[in-house]
Scaffold this motif. Structure first.
Motif, short mmCIF file in Angstrom:
data_model
loop_
_atom_site.label_atom_id
_atom_site.label_comp_id
_atom_site.label_asym_id
_atom_site.label_seq_id
_atom_site.Cartn_x
_atom_site.Cartn_y
_atom_site.Cartn_z
N THR A 128 21.21 64.70 22.81
CA THR A 128 21.61 64.10 24.10
C THR A 128 20.71 62.92 24.44
O THR A 128 21.17 61.92 25.01
CB THR A 128 21.54 65.15 25.21
N SER A 129 19.43 63.03 24.10
CA SER A 129 18.48 61.95 24.42
C SER A 129 18.86 60.65 23.71
O SER A 129 18.63 59.55 24.24
CB SER A 129 17.06 62.35 24.03
N THR A 130 19.42 60.75 22.51
CA THR A 130 19.84 59.54 21.79
C THR A 130 20.93 58.80 22.56
O THR A 130 20.88 57.58 22.71
CB THR A 130 20.36 59.91 20.39
N VAL A 131 21.89 59.53 23.07
CA VAL A 131 22.98 58.92 23.83
C VAL A 131 22.48 58.35 25.14
O VAL A 131 22.83 57.23 25.53
CB VAL A 131 24.11 59.94 24.07
N SER A 132 21.64 59.10 25.84
CA SER A 132 21.15 58.62 27.14
C SER A 132 20.32 57.36 26.98
O SER A 132 20.44 56.42 27.79
CB SER A 132 20.35 59.72 27.84
N ARG A 133 19.46 57.31 25.95
CA ARG A 133 18.65 56.10 25.72
C ARG A 133 19.54 54.92 25.37
O ARG A 133 19.31 53.79 25.84
CB ARG A 133 17.64 56.34 24.61
N GLU A 134 20.53 55.16 24.54
CA GLU A 134 21.44 54.09 24.13
C GLU A 134 22.16 53.50 25.33
O GLU A 134 22.25 52.26 25.48
CB GLU A 134 22.46 54.65 23.13
N VAL A 135 22.65 54.33 26.22
CA VAL A 135 23.40 53.84 27.38
C VAL A 135 22.47 53.14 28.36
O VAL A 135 22.78 52.04 28.87
CB VAL A 135 24.15 55.00 28.06
N THR A 136 21.31 53.75 28.63
CA THR A 136 20.37 53.16 29.58
C THR A 136 19.88 51.80 29.09
O THR A 136 19.72 50.85 29.87
CB THR A 136 19.16 54.10 29.78
N ARG A 137 19.61 51.69 27.77
CA ARG A 137 19.09 50.45 27.20
C ARG A 137 20.12 49.33 27.26
O ARG A 137 19.76 48.15 27.22
CB ARG A 137 18.69 50.71 25.74
N ASN A 138 21.40 49.68 27.38
CA ASN A 138 22.44 48.66 27.29
C ASN A 138 23.31 48.59 28.55
O ASN A 138 24.54 48.51 28.48
CB ASN A 138 23.32 48.92 26.07
N GLY A 139 22.69 48.67 29.70
CA GLY A 139 23.38 48.39 30.95
C GLY A 139 23.74 49.58 31.81
O GLY A 139 24.16 49.41 32.95
N GLY A 140 23.64 50.82 31.30
CA GLY A 140 23.98 52.00 32.09
C GLY A 140 25.44 52.38 31.94
O GLY A 140 26.24 51.66 31.32
N PRO A 141 25.84 53.54 32.50
CA PRO A 141 27.21 54.06 32.32
C PRO A 141 28.30 53.10 32.75
O PRO A 141 29.36 53.03 32.14
CB PRO A 141 27.22 55.33 33.18
N GLY A 142 28.07 52.36 33.85
CA GLY A 142 29.12 51.50 34.36
C GLY A 142 29.25 50.18 33.64
O GLY A 142 30.26 49.48 33.79
N ARG A 143 28.26 49.79 32.85
CA ARG A 143 28.28 48.46 32.23
C ARG A 143 28.17 48.53 30.71
O ARG A 143 28.07 47.50 30.04
CB ARG A 143 27.14 47.62 32.79
N TYR A 144 28.19 49.72 30.16
CA TYR A 144 28.02 49.86 28.72
C TYR A 144 29.24 49.31 27.98
O TYR A 144 30.38 49.66 28.27
CB TYR A 144 27.81 51.33 28.35
N ARG A 145 29.00 48.43 26.98
CA ARG A 145 30.05 47.88 26.13
C ARG A 145 29.61 48.03 24.68
O ARG A 145 28.51 47.60 24.30
CB ARG A 145 30.31 46.41 26.44
N ALA A 146 30.47 48.60 23.84
CA ALA A 146 30.10 48.91 22.47
C ALA A 146 29.72 47.66 21.67
O ALA A 146 28.73 47.64 20.94
CB ALA A 146 31.23 49.65 21.77
N ASP A 147 30.52 46.59 21.80
CA ASP A 147 30.25 45.39 21.00
C ASP A 147 28.95 44.72 21.44
O ASP A 147 28.17 44.24 20.60
CB ASP A 147 31.42 44.41 21.10
N LEU A 148 28.68 44.67 22.75
CA LEU A 148 27.44 44.07 23.24
C LEU A 148 26.22 44.91 22.83
O LEU A 148 25.18 44.37 22.48
CB LEU A 148 27.50 43.93 24.76
N ALA A 149 26.37 46.23 22.86
CA ALA A 149 25.26 47.11 22.46
C ALA A 149 24.95 46.92 20.98
O ALA A 149 23.78 46.90 20.58
CB ALA A 149 25.62 48.56 22.75
N GLN A 150 26.00 46.77 20.16
CA GLN A 150 25.80 46.55 18.73
C GLN A 150 25.07 45.23 18.47
O GLN A 150 24.13 45.16 17.67
CB GLN A 150 27.14 46.56 18.01
N ALA A 151 25.48 44.17 19.18
CA ALA A 151 24.85 42.86 19.00
C ALA A 151 23.39 42.89 19.47
O ALA A 151 22.51 42.32 18.82
CB ALA A 151 25.63 41.80 19.78
N ALA A 152 23.12 43.56 20.60
CA ALA A 152 21.76 43.65 21.11
C ALA A 152 20.85 44.39 20.14
O ALA A 152 19.70 44.03 19.93
CB ALA A 152 21.76 44.33 22.48
#
Length: 234
Positions: A35-59
């Motif tokens: 669960t910590s992997t998912v929470s860190r991934e989402v938090t690092r890339n804008g949070g639940p409301g702003r998370y975008r898969a393509d932007l997270a991959q590029a970042a």
């Protein structure tokens, strides 16, 4: 794979799970991830409301490039004169061992030997740290001793604030004069001690003998050094 890096498809599944209102634990279960992997991934890339898969991959790709270590330049196998790179290390080690046997501190011996072995006759403090694999403080103490003995001099690299330590053909001339001055001071102290203790006493006679010897040897050292300097100049 659990514990491995998230793939682009993993990030698409995370984004889809967030869109459907799934919690981090449920998304992690479906991905077979902590669960910590998912929470860190989402938090690092804008949070639940702003998370975008393509932007997270590029970042993530950008962060990976920043963390990638710069390739270390390996020294050439041979130098411009055709000498094997290991030759410098081997000779420097042997030369340093001889200096150390003469009474010179071990690291000062290593620095002096290295300066003699490089064609430029000079190295910066950073280069000495890298080549001798020691700390900056160790190099600082070693060059301090060698400068005190007048065996090396300190220059400043043009256009920078880096100190460069240099050995030249006058090194042993300067060191000989420095040794002669030390002998003069010892001779004067011994002579004064003989006067204080009594020049006719056994201690006084011993000190006078020491004083005379050091004075004569010191003069011989200076005369010999001056003759050699005149020879070099000629």
């Amino acid at each position: 794979m659990p514990g491995g890096r998230l793939s682009q498809e993993d990030r698409r599944l995370i984004a889809a799970g967030l869109t459907h209102g799934l919690g981090y634990a449920e998304i992690a279960r479906r991905l077979e991830r902590p669960t910590s992997t998912v929470s860190r991934e989402v938090t690092r890339n804008g949070g639940p409301g702003r998370y975008r898969a393509d932007l997270a991959q590029a970042a993530t790709a950008v962060r990976s490039r920043r963390r990638a270590p710069r390739p270390i330049e390996k020294p050439a196998a041979v130098d411009e004169y055709g000498r094997d790179a290991a030759l410098l290390d081997d000779f420097s080690a042997q030369f340093a061992a001889l200096f150390a046997r003469s009474g010179m501190p071990r690291m000062a011996s290593a620095v002096l030997a290295r300066l003699y072995a490089v064609d430029s006759g000079s190295l910066t403090a950073a280069e000495l740290v890298a080549r001798l694999r020691v700390s900056p403080a160790t190099v600082s103490a070693a060059v301090g001793y060698l400068r005190e003995q007048a065996l090396i001099r300190r220059d400043r690299d043009p256009g920078s604030r880096r100190d460069r330590y240099v050995i030249d053909e006058s090194a042993w001339y300067r060191a000989t004069l420095a040794g002669a001055r030390t002998n003069e001071r010892l001779a004067a102290t011994a002579r004064g001690g003989a006067g204080a203790l009594g020049s006719a006493t056994p201690a006084g006679v011993r000190l006078l003998g020491m004083s005379e010897y050091l004075e004569r040897v010191g003069l011989d050292m200076v005369r010999s050094a001056e003759r050699w300097r005149a020879h070099l100049a000629g």
